[in-house]
Design a protein around this motif. Sequence first.
Motif, mmCIF file in Angstrom:
data_model
loop_
_atom_site.group_PDB
_atom_site.id
_atom_site.type_symbol
_atom_site.label_atom_id
_atom_site.label_comp_id
_atom_site.label_asym_id
_atom_site.label_seq_id
_atom_site.Cartn_x
_atom_site.Cartn_y
_atom_site.Cartn_z
ATOM 1 N N GLY A 204 0.837 -1.205 0.000
ATOM 2 C CA GLY A 204 0.000 0.000 0.000
ATOM 3 C C GLY A 204 0.860 1.239 0.000
ATOM 4 O O GLY A 204 1.069 1.874 1.044
ATOM 5 N N LEU A 205 1.378 1.573 -1.155
ATOM 6 C CA LEU A 205 2.255 2.745 -1.246
ATOM 7 C C LEU A 205 2.264 3.278 -2.667
ATOM 8 O O LEU A 205 1.874 2.591 -3.612
ATOM 9 C CB LEU A 205 3.680 2.383 -0.803
ATOM 10 N N LEU A 206 2.723 4.520 -2.768
ATOM 11 C CA LEU A 206 2.877 5.122 -4.090
ATOM 12 C C LEU A 206 4.166 4.569 -4.691
ATOM 13 O O LEU A 206 5.213 4.573 -4.029
ATOM 14 C CB LEU A 206 2.959 6.647 -3.971
ATOM 15 N N ASN A 207 4.067 4.088 -5.926
ATOM 16 C CA ASN A 207 5.266 3.563 -6.594
ATOM 17 C C ASN A 207 6.064 4.765 -7.099
ATOM 18 O O ASN A 207 5.915 5.201 -8.243
ATOM 19 C CB ASN A 207 4.851 2.629 -7.729
ATOM 20 N N GLY A 208 6.880 5.312 -6.220
ATOM 21 C CA GLY A 208 7.577 6.564 -6.495
ATOM 22 C C GLY A 208 8.482 6.482 -7.713
ATOM 23 O O GLY A 208 9.155 5.475 -7.936
ATOM 24 N N VAL A 209 8.497 7.552 -8.454
ATOM 25 C CA VAL A 209 9.401 7.644 -9.603
ATOM 26 C C VAL A 209 10.851 7.639 -9.092
ATOM 27 O O VAL A 209 11.737 7.022 -9.684
ATOM 28 C CB VAL A 209 9.072 8.911 -10.435
ATOM 29 N N THR A 210 11.073 8.290 -7.961
ATOM 30 C CA THR A 210 12.417 8.310 -7.368
ATOM 31 C C THR A 210 12.770 6.923 -6.827
ATOM 32 O O THR A 210 13.907 6.463 -6.936
ATOM 33 C CB THR A 210 12.482 9.350 -6.236
ATOM 34 N N ARG A 211 11.774 6.245 -6.230
ATOM 35 C CA ARG A 211 11.959 4.865 -5.739
ATOM 36 C C ARG A 211 12.456 3.982 -6.884
ATOM 37 O O ARG A 211 13.449 3.256 -6.754
ATOM 38 C CB ARG A 211 10.601 4.367 -5.207
ATOM 39 N N LEU A 212 11.798 4.063 -8.041
ATOM 40 C CA LEU A 212 12.178 3.221 -9.178
ATOM 41 C C LEU A 212 13.537 3.624 -9.742
ATOM 42 O O LEU A 212 14.325 2.773 -10.154
ATOM 43 C CB LEU A 212 11.100 3.290 -10.268
ATOM 44 N N PHE A 213 13.804 4.920 -9.726
ATOM 45 C CA PHE A 213 15.110 5.414 -10.221
ATOM 46 C C PHE A 213 16.238 4.862 -9.336
ATOM 47 O O PHE A 213 17.258 4.377 -9.831
ATOM 48 C CB PHE A 213 15.092 6.948 -10.212
ATOM 49 N N VAL A 214 16.011 4.900 -8.017
ATOM 50 C CA VAL A 214 17.031 4.385 -7.089
ATOM 51 C C VAL A 214 17.186 2.876 -7.268
ATOM 52 O O VAL A 214 18.300 2.345 -7.344
ATOM 53 C CB VAL A 214 16.679 4.763 -5.624
ATOM 54 N N MET A 215 16.054 2.158 -7.381
ATOM 55 C CA MET A 215 16.112 0.692 -7.498
ATOM 56 C C MET A 215 16.749 0.234 -8.808
ATOM 57 O O MET A 215 17.538 -0.705 -8.828
ATOM 58 C CB MET A 215 14.688 0.105 -7.433
ATOM 59 N N ASN A 216 16.379 0.915 -9.897
ATOM 60 C CA ASN A 216 16.775 0.414 -11.220
ATOM 61 C C ASN A 216 18.021 1.055 -11.802
ATOM 62 O O ASN A 216 18.616 0.518 -12.718
ATOM 63 C CB ASN A 216 15.625 0.599 -12.222
ATOM 64 N N GLU A 217 18.381 2.235 -11.302
ATOM 65 C CA GLU A 217 19.520 2.935 -11.908
ATOM 66 C C GLU A 217 20.601 3.332 -10.899
ATOM 67 O O GLU A 217 21.770 3.034 -11.096
ATOM 68 C CB GLU A 217 19.026 4.178 -12.665
ATOM 69 N N VAL A 218 20.192 4.005 -9.815
ATOM 70 C CA VAL A 218 21.198 4.547 -8.891
ATOM 71 C C VAL A 218 21.908 3.418 -8.112
ATOM 72 O O VAL A 218 23.140 3.353 -8.101
ATOM 73 C CB VAL A 218 20.558 5.567 -7.909
#
Length: 289
Positions: A204-218
């Motif tokens: 139950g959370l917003l799938n953050g654009v920053t969350r995905l950037f950190v997970m997939n790129e950073v």
Amino acid sequence: MKVWLDGHLVDKQHATVPVYDHGLLYGDGVFEGIRVYNGRIFKLKSHLERLAASAHAIHLTLHYTIREIEQAVRETVVANGLKDAYIRLVVTRGAGPLGLNPFTCPKPATIIIVDRITLYPEEMYAEGMPVIVAKRPRVPVECLDPAVKSLNYLNNILAKVEAIEAGCHEAVMLNTDGEVCECTGDNIFLVRGSRIVTPPVSAGLLNGVTRLFVMNEVAPACGIDVAERTLRLDDLFTADEIFLTGTAAEVIGVRSVNGTAIGEGRVGPITGRLVSEFRSRVAREAPED
Ligand code: PMP
């Protein structure tokens, strides 16, 4: 400042919506917060996709195509002449008669604000942020899915009030099963050894654009493994490090939870590496998807 309002760029003081707008009357609408770094709009396509998904989830038919909204966002950024900015893109249900029925509103209002934002004081990025755990749980997915970025933010606002009353800027929110979801305006990650973990969207959370950037790129660029895992309160207190991510917050370390130090009680080394990688990436290339 110029605000884009339904096809027109208008001065900030003249950018108004009718009091009969269901966005105002019922919090009926969706929005996005987007950053401009060095004149380039960060992850615009991801934000527009999420806006479309949020609108679809609340049965709101956008008045403009995603391509038209994209052009309007770019036009508004240029019109305001800011190289580093925060964009607030809002689509309300529009004006209609009183009463909840959204289908009585003939036309949604589309609003694009370009301005500056400072969310947290600079010293918190260096020293880490103290946070609390909110007593109020996150709205359950089956009631109003937090993955939908809607104008209904009272659940988050009331948890934020708990944080402010405790002298903090952020509160961690648990779902009604006691699992960690996210914070009031940021996603949460824990560091465990050499790995980072974050709750799955199903918590139950917003799938953050920053969350995905950190997970997939950073994180991959730093050689750090990432996993999605159900997290409970105990996991917070036993974490080596905790950090939060968000469009406005970027990546920020957490130094304590409910007054208990996390790790060494300062920004941990892995968080530090992610923060520098994040900053150099957005400054250098400002990826646009
Ligand atoms: N969770 C909530 C509740 C938010 O409002 C936000 C955005 N401020 C986030 C997480 C972070 O999402 P994003 O990285 O897309 O800004």
